[in-house]
Design a protein around this motif. Structure first.
Motif, PDB file in Angstrom:
ATOM      1  N   THR A  98     -24.302  -1.460   4.677  1.00 54.89           N
ATOM      2  CA  THR A  98     -24.865  -0.446   5.594  1.00 54.89           C
ATOM      3  C   THR A  98     -25.668   0.605   4.815  1.00 54.89           C
ATOM      4  O   THR A  98     -26.112   1.589   5.388  1.00 54.89           O
ATOM      5  N   LYS A 142     -28.699   2.584   6.120  1.00 51.98           N
ATOM      6  CA  LYS A 142     -28.982   2.123   7.494  1.00 51.98           C
ATOM      7  C   LYS A 142     -28.204   2.958   8.504  1.00 51.98           C
ATOM      8  O   LYS A 142     -27.131   3.486   8.200  1.00 51.98           O
ATOM      9  N   ASP A 143     -28.696   3.030   9.728  1.00 52.29           N
ATOM     10  CA  ASP A 143     -27.986   3.671  10.831  1.00 52.29           C
ATOM     11  C   ASP A 143     -26.938   2.659  11.319  1.00 52.29           C
ATOM     12  O   ASP A 143     -27.283   1.597  11.848  1.00 52.29           O
ATOM     13  N   LYS A 144     -25.652   2.988  11.131  1.00 51.48           N
ATOM     14  CA  LYS A 144     -24.577   2.024  11.430  1.00 51.48           C
ATOM     15  C   LYS A 144     -24.546   1.620  12.905  1.00 51.48           C
ATOM     16  O   LYS A 144     -24.343   0.452  13.225  1.00 51.48           O
ATOM     17  N   ASN A 145     -24.724   2.596  13.787  1.00 53.83           N
ATOM     18  CA  ASN A 145     -24.685   2.282  15.227  1.00 53.83           C
ATOM     19  C   ASN A 145     -25.819   1.330  15.609  1.00 53.83           C
ATOM     20  O   ASN A 145     -25.621   0.381  16.369  1.00 53.83           O
ATOM     21  N   ARG A 146     -27.001   1.590  15.040  1.00 49.71           N
ATOM     22  CA  ARG A 146     -28.151   0.722  15.330  1.00 49.71           C
ATOM     23  C   ARG A 146     -27.893  -0.688  14.787  1.00 49.71           C
ATOM     24  O   ARG A 146     -28.219  -1.685  15.429  1.00 49.71           O
ATOM     25  N   TYR A 192     -25.670  -2.544  17.116  1.00 54.16           N
ATOM     26  CA  TYR A 192     -26.460  -2.950  18.291  1.00 54.16           C
ATOM     27  C   TYR A 192     -27.304  -4.199  17.957  1.00 54.16           C
ATOM     28  O   TYR A 192     -27.328  -5.162  18.738  1.00 54.16           O
ATOM     29  N   GLN A 193     -27.949  -4.186  16.773  1.00 57.35           N
ATOM     30  CA  GLN A 193     -28.773  -5.340  16.362  1.00 57.35           C
ATOM     31  C   GLN A 193     -27.924  -6.600  16.248  1.00 57.35           C
ATOM     32  O   GLN A 193     -28.312  -7.673  16.721  1.00 57.35           O
ATOM     33  N   GLN A 225     -28.078   2.196  24.853  1.00 51.38           N
ATOM     34  CA  GLN A 225     -29.067   1.127  24.598  1.00 51.38           C
ATOM     35  C   GLN A 225     -29.110   0.114  25.750  1.00 51.38           C
ATOM     36  O   GLN A 225     -29.786  -0.906  25.667  1.00 51.38           O
ATOM     37  N   TYR A 272     -23.185   5.009  22.157  1.00 51.06           N
ATOM     38  CA  TYR A 272     -24.471   4.566  21.612  1.00 51.06           C
ATOM     39  C   TYR A 272     -24.911   3.253  22.278  1.00 51.06           C
ATOM     40  O   TYR A 272     -26.050   3.117  22.724  1.00 51.06           O
TER      41      TYR A 272
END
Length: 455
Positions: A231, A234-238, A241-242, A272, A268
């Motif tokens: 991570t 990087k944005d962990k939540n994003r 989601y990915q 999305q 989060y």
């Protein structure tokens, strides 16, 4: 027919016809390892401590032989089963009810858990006692204290997920239930681990039990793809989601260590546009029950949960597990990952890690777990470099003195075999000398430190 000393068909147990019908209805033909080992012992009336992982077939290991012995003519409780969570108790209740309906007359099975109508249960107990009592320790004890539930007639007591019962603080209630059961009692304890704090309880109620540890062939199922994703930066939540949208899971559980983190991830993902179920300790029993029913009905594709809230939940068809963070207790890693890849179906477990998690990852690897390093590139999950590649490369190089470099270069050329040996000895001697010098220096510095501290 036997294979490797283990029974490999349910016919070998010679159950009553109604049990065989229930097994046919479920499509069960071959017992799991824990069933093959423990059912014959339970049939003989032995008290057993069965140590095996979640998902190994424990529920039917005790239900089949115990329900096979029930005398339906007797209007009395014959089996008591405790489980540490409502969800787990309800799953055992559903499995027992499926078996019970094939018996004539039908075996009466009751589920005593919080969040259900207590008064209605008390009224029912006035008219009739269940043959099989299943429930959480608190509610079963409550019914006993009301003088409504009569357990003194029981011949078998099952404590399922004993380590979790201890973790959640329910061992005292289980102790009180056990103290009111008959002295001549078959006791069956099932647990993934046997913590030290559980041992005095076992010693108190079980005299020379048979302890069977069913070790999994692999610490995690071979049908699970076990990925590791960095991570860093990087944005962990994003990233979560990915992973949920790139991988197209059938049903995914995202695990986090705290209720707050579960809330953050859920909010989060909902932001999305994903429909997400949330399970943690602060959710009311009624809400939790409703959410679980919706998950079972596949109304949700994504579930975000904490460890203790999820440990008593057995959701079928989980295709993906995502560890949003590494659990503080490594045992939980095995429990989390074991939610997928059940019944030889394939599954994917994804662990997100930060460079600061390196020690925890190494500890998990020492348990015998192998990770495949992955990353997301241009909307696809692809293989990447092993995080240890630099360390491995450096370790593989023997650091040589400049005086030996020439010898090594000579060794690479075509030279006489005897001369080759001499070069190998020279390198070996040099390394030995270096180790001796290092040891001497270490001893000197220890002495020096001692001397300074005594002054």
């Amino acid at each position: 027919m036997k294979r490797g000393g283990l029974v490999n068909t349910f016919k070998q147990f010679h159950f009553n016809p109604f049990i065989d019908e229930a097994l046919n209805d479920k499509g069960f033909e071959t017992p799991t390892e824990v069933q093959a080992k423990l059912i014959p012992l339970i049939q003989k009336g032995k008290s057993v401590v069965g140590q095996s992982q979640t998902g190994s077939g424990k529920t039917h290991t005790f239900l089949l032989p115990l329900m096979d012995k029930i005398n339906v003519e007797k209007d009395e409780t014959q089996i008591v089963v405790t489980a540490p969570s409502r969800e787990l108790a309800t799953q055992i209740f559903q499995a027992a009810s499926q078996i019970a309906k094939f018996s004539t007359p039908e075996i009466r099975v009751t589920n005593f858990v919080g969040g259900t109508d207590k008064q209605r249960q008390l009224n029912r107990l006035k008219h009739q006692q269940p043959h099989v009592v299943i429930g959480t320790p608190g509610r079963i004890l409550d019914m006993m204290n009301e003088q409504a539930l009569k357990v003194h007639t029981a011949s078998a007591f099952v404590i399922d997920e004993a380590d979790m019962t201890l973790d959640m603080g329910f061992l005292e209630e289980v102790d009180q239930i056990a103290s009111r059961l008959p002295e001549k009692l078959q006791m069956l304890v099932f647990s993934a681990t046997i913590p030290e704090k559980l041992r005095p309880f076992l010693k108190k109620y079980m005299e020379n039990p048979i302890i069977e540890e069913i070790r999994p062939k692999a610490i995690i199922s071979e049908s699970i793809d076990n990925w590791l994703i960095s991570t860093k930066g990087k944005d962990k939540n994003r990233l979560i989601y990915q992973l949920l949208t790139v991988g197209h899971p059938y049903l995914a559980i995202v695990f986090a260590n705290t209720k707050q983190r579960v809330d953050e991830i859920t909010d989060y993902l909902k932001g999305q546009g994903l429909k997400v179920a949330k399970i943690h300790g602060d959710i009311t029993p009624r809400e939790r029950k409703r959410v679980m029913r919706q998950v079972q009905n596949l109304e949700f594709q994504y579930v975000v949960a904490t460890d203790l809230a999820a440990r008593g939940i057995d959701i079928e068809g989980v295709s993906h597990v995502i560890n949003a963070e590494i659990p503080e207790e490594l045992d939980f890693f095995i429990h989390r990952v074991g939610r997928t890849g059940r019944n030889q179906l394939s599954g994917t477990a994804i662990t997100l890690y930060d460079p600061s998690d390196d020690q925890a990852i190494m500890a998990i690897e020492k348990l015998g777990v192998t990770f495949k390093p992955k990353e997301i590139k241009e909307g696809e999950i692809v293989d990447t470099y092993d995080r240890n590649r630099r360390t491995k490369r450096e370790k593989s190089k023997d650091v040589l003195d400049p005086t030996l470099i020439g010898l090594v270069k000579k060794k690479k050329k075509k030279i006489k075999p005897g001369y080759k040996k001499k070069i190998e000895w020279a390198i070996s001697d040099s390394n030995k000398q270096k180790r001796k010098v290092e040891r001497r220096q270490q001893t000197r510095s220890v002495r020096k430190n001692k001397k300074n501290s005594n002054q």
